[in-house]
Design an enzyme around this catalytic site. Structure first.
Site, short mmCIF file in Angstrom:
data_model
loop_
_atom_site.label_atom_id
_atom_site.label_comp_id
_atom_site.label_asym_id
_atom_site.label_seq_id
_atom_site.Cartn_x
_atom_site.Cartn_y
_atom_site.Cartn_z
N SER A 1 138.40 -23.52 -1.01
CA SER A 1 137.46 -22.42 -1.26
C SER A 1 136.36 -22.83 -2.25
O SER A 1 135.61 -23.77 -1.98
CB SER A 1 138.25 -21.19 -1.75
OG SER A 1 137.45 -20.05 -1.80
N HIS B 1 135.95 -21.80 4.09
CA HIS B 1 135.97 -20.49 4.73
C HIS B 1 134.84 -19.63 4.17
O HIS B 1 134.28 -19.94 3.11
CB HIS B 1 137.33 -19.81 4.54
CG HIS B 1 137.67 -19.51 3.10
ND1 HIS B 1 137.05 -18.53 2.37
CD2 HIS B 1 138.58 -20.08 2.28
CE1 HIS B 1 137.55 -18.48 1.17
NE2 HIS B 1 138.47 -19.43 1.07
#
Length: 238
Positions: free
Chosen positions: A121, A144
């Protein structure tokens, strides 16, 4: 008698230095190596990057209010010749992570990062923020879209805010690595890999192949690279 006093003082000073280093590791996850070829500072980014809200005490966190002044101090300290950043993070607060990443990217001090375990992330911008980045083969990185918790208003302005935040992250990653914005977005919006989410998980070799991370390697490779940057680089200050 004087020699004995001097020896006792040296031992006491050495013990005091060791205790200070132990306290620094325990409280901040940092240490500066003293007896080495070059004086380098080790900074760890682990667990979740904590931002504007305090996480539960059971969570392992990296607090941005600790990291940011530390980076400022390292940049000003002429005795510290380089910075190695060790990452094993699940991500966390986007703005805090991006702020730390921008600070690292803007440093004149030679910097090298090494991803161990995970750089997920917001850990992706943190990993690529150093001048050179490494990843071990067993580590993974998850790319993501931006997520949020809590109340979300279903209005067009909310979507534009998310898009703007994602553009900031994508732009930073692509400026500080060899991956293109198109490829990064493609990996981010992949729906065929994660069962409950969209995105892509890259292992060490894949992260290097995609141009996200510079090289495959571990701690000794990262330190060798940092020494080389120190010896070949321009003086930070006149």
């Amino acid at each position: 008698m004087e020699e004995n006093d001097k020896e006792n003082n040296d031992v006491s000073s050495d013990m005091s230095d060791r205790l200070k280093q132990a306290e620094l590791i325990e409280k901040m996850g940092e240490i500066s190596s003293q007896n080495s070829k070059h004086l380098i500072h080790c900074l760890t980014i682990i667990g979740q990057v904590e931002g504007h809200y305090i996480l539960p005490p059971t969570d392992k966190t990296t607090k941005y209010e600790h990291i940011m002044p530390t980076l400022v101090a390292i940049e000003q300290d002429r005795s510290i010749e380089g910075l190695v950043i060790v990452l094993n993070t699940v991500g966390g607060d986007v703005e805090a992570g991006l702020a730390i990443s921008e600070l690292i990217a803007g440093m004149k001090t030679p910097t090298v990062s090494v991803v161990l375990g995970g750089g997920h992330s917001i850990g992706v911008p943190l990993a690529v923020s150093a001048k050179k980045s490494f990843i071990v083969p067993s580590a993974t990185m998850t790319i993501h879209p931006v997520r949020t918790n809590g109340l979300v208003l279903g209005v067009p302005q909310t979507m534009r805010c998310f898009e703007a935040m994602q553009d900031r992250i994508t732009g930073f990653v692509c400026r500080n690595s060899r991956i293109s914005a198109e490829r990064y977005t493609e990996l981010m919006l992949n729906t065929g890999e994660l069962t409950m989410d969209m995105g892509t998980v890259l292992n060490g070799e894949a992260a290097v192949r995609e141009g996200l991370i510079d090289s495959l390697g571990g701690l000794s490779d990262a330190i060798d690279c940092l020494y080389k940057l120190i010896e070949e680089g321009e003086p930070r200050y006149s």
